[in-house]
Scaffold this motif. Structure first.
Motif, short mmCIF file in Angstrom:
data_model
loop_
_atom_site.label_atom_id
_atom_site.label_comp_id
_atom_site.label_asym_id
_atom_site.label_seq_id
_atom_site.Cartn_x
_atom_site.Cartn_y
_atom_site.Cartn_z
N SER A 4 0.86 -1.18 0.00
CA SER A 4 0.00 0.00 0.00
C SER A 4 0.89 1.23 0.00
N ASN A 5 0.61 2.17 -0.88
CA ASN A 5 1.44 3.37 -0.92
C ASN A 5 1.29 4.21 0.35
N TYR A 16 -3.46 3.85 -2.74
CA TYR A 16 -3.75 2.74 -3.64
C TYR A 16 -2.96 1.55 -3.15
N GLU A 17 -3.34 0.39 -3.64
CA GLU A 17 -2.71 -0.86 -3.26
C GLU A 17 -2.10 -1.49 -4.50
N ILE A 18 -0.95 -2.12 -4.34
CA ILE A 18 -0.36 -2.92 -5.41
C ILE A 18 -0.44 -4.37 -4.98
N ALA A 69 -1.84 -1.75 -9.66
CA ALA A 69 -2.06 -0.72 -8.65
C ALA A 69 -3.54 -0.39 -8.73
N ILE A 108 2.94 6.21 -9.05
CA ILE A 108 2.51 4.84 -9.32
C ILE A 108 3.59 4.05 -10.06
N LEU A 112 5.24 0.70 -8.70
CA LEU A 112 5.20 -0.55 -9.46
C LEU A 112 6.60 -1.12 -9.63
N TYR A 115 7.84 -2.50 -6.32
CA TYR A 115 7.14 -3.76 -6.07
C TYR A 115 7.81 -4.89 -6.85
#
Length: 176
Positions: A4-5, A16-18, A69, A108, A112, A115
């Motif tokens: 989660s950012n 937002y969540e990745i 995301a 984002i 990404l 991640y």
């Protein structure tokens, strides 16, 4: 693996969540991919790539990974991770990312990439290599450099940009 950012303090308009992509994410992923593919400015895919072809290219099998995301069920961006080569080269990862134009500038792409670097390490990859970063995509080049990637080589005029003509492609790399 989820991220989660808001947990990481990533600047954005909203959290937002990745997370790993699911088949049900495809319509949102396609909404991100299609405009980027059709523009033909940053990815080496054919501009007329069909949706089913894109889906089969984007979704990866383990140890590869496709991820998104998301905010409130909306796909803001997506990435994919896979071995750059097979056999003796399979210890080096490769990845790609796309962010919806409406959500640029929110960190984002950086999230990404971060991640994917963590996922690549977790999967046992020793390095990550980007084979074809369009040199005119200066925003992405600068971002990847800020994240530890270095340009190993530039292949002159290896990419035909729709408005700039022939431009170089960078090969970028970092050890994990």
């Amino acid at each position: 693996m989820r991220h989660s950012n808001s947990e990481a303090g990533t600047p954005s308009a909203a959290s937002y969540e990745i997370r790993p992509a699911q088949a049900s994410d495809w319509p949102g992923i396609w909404a991100v991919l299609e405009p980027v593919i059709r523009a033909g400015e940053t990815f080496t895919w054919d501009r007329d790539t069909a949706e089913e072809t894109a889906r089969s290219k984007w979704f990866k099998e383990a140890p590869g990974l496709t991820f998104v995301a998301v905010r409130d069920g909306e796909v803001l961006g997506t990435g994919e991770l896979h071995a750059n080569q097979g056999g003796g080269g399979s210890h080096v990862a490769n990845a790609g990312y796309m962010v919806h134009a409406d959500h640029g500038g929110q960190g984002i792409a950086r999230a990404l990439c971060a991640y994917s670097l963590a996922a690549a390490r977790d999967a046992g990859f020793k390095a990550m290599q980007f084979n074809a970063v369009v040199e005119s995509n200066v925003r992405a080049v600068g971002l990847w450099q800020s994240m530890g990637f270095r340009i190993l080589a530039t292949i002159p005029e290896a990419f035909q940009h729709p408005t700039l003509g022939y431009v170089g492609l960078h090969v970028m790399y970092q050890e994990l």
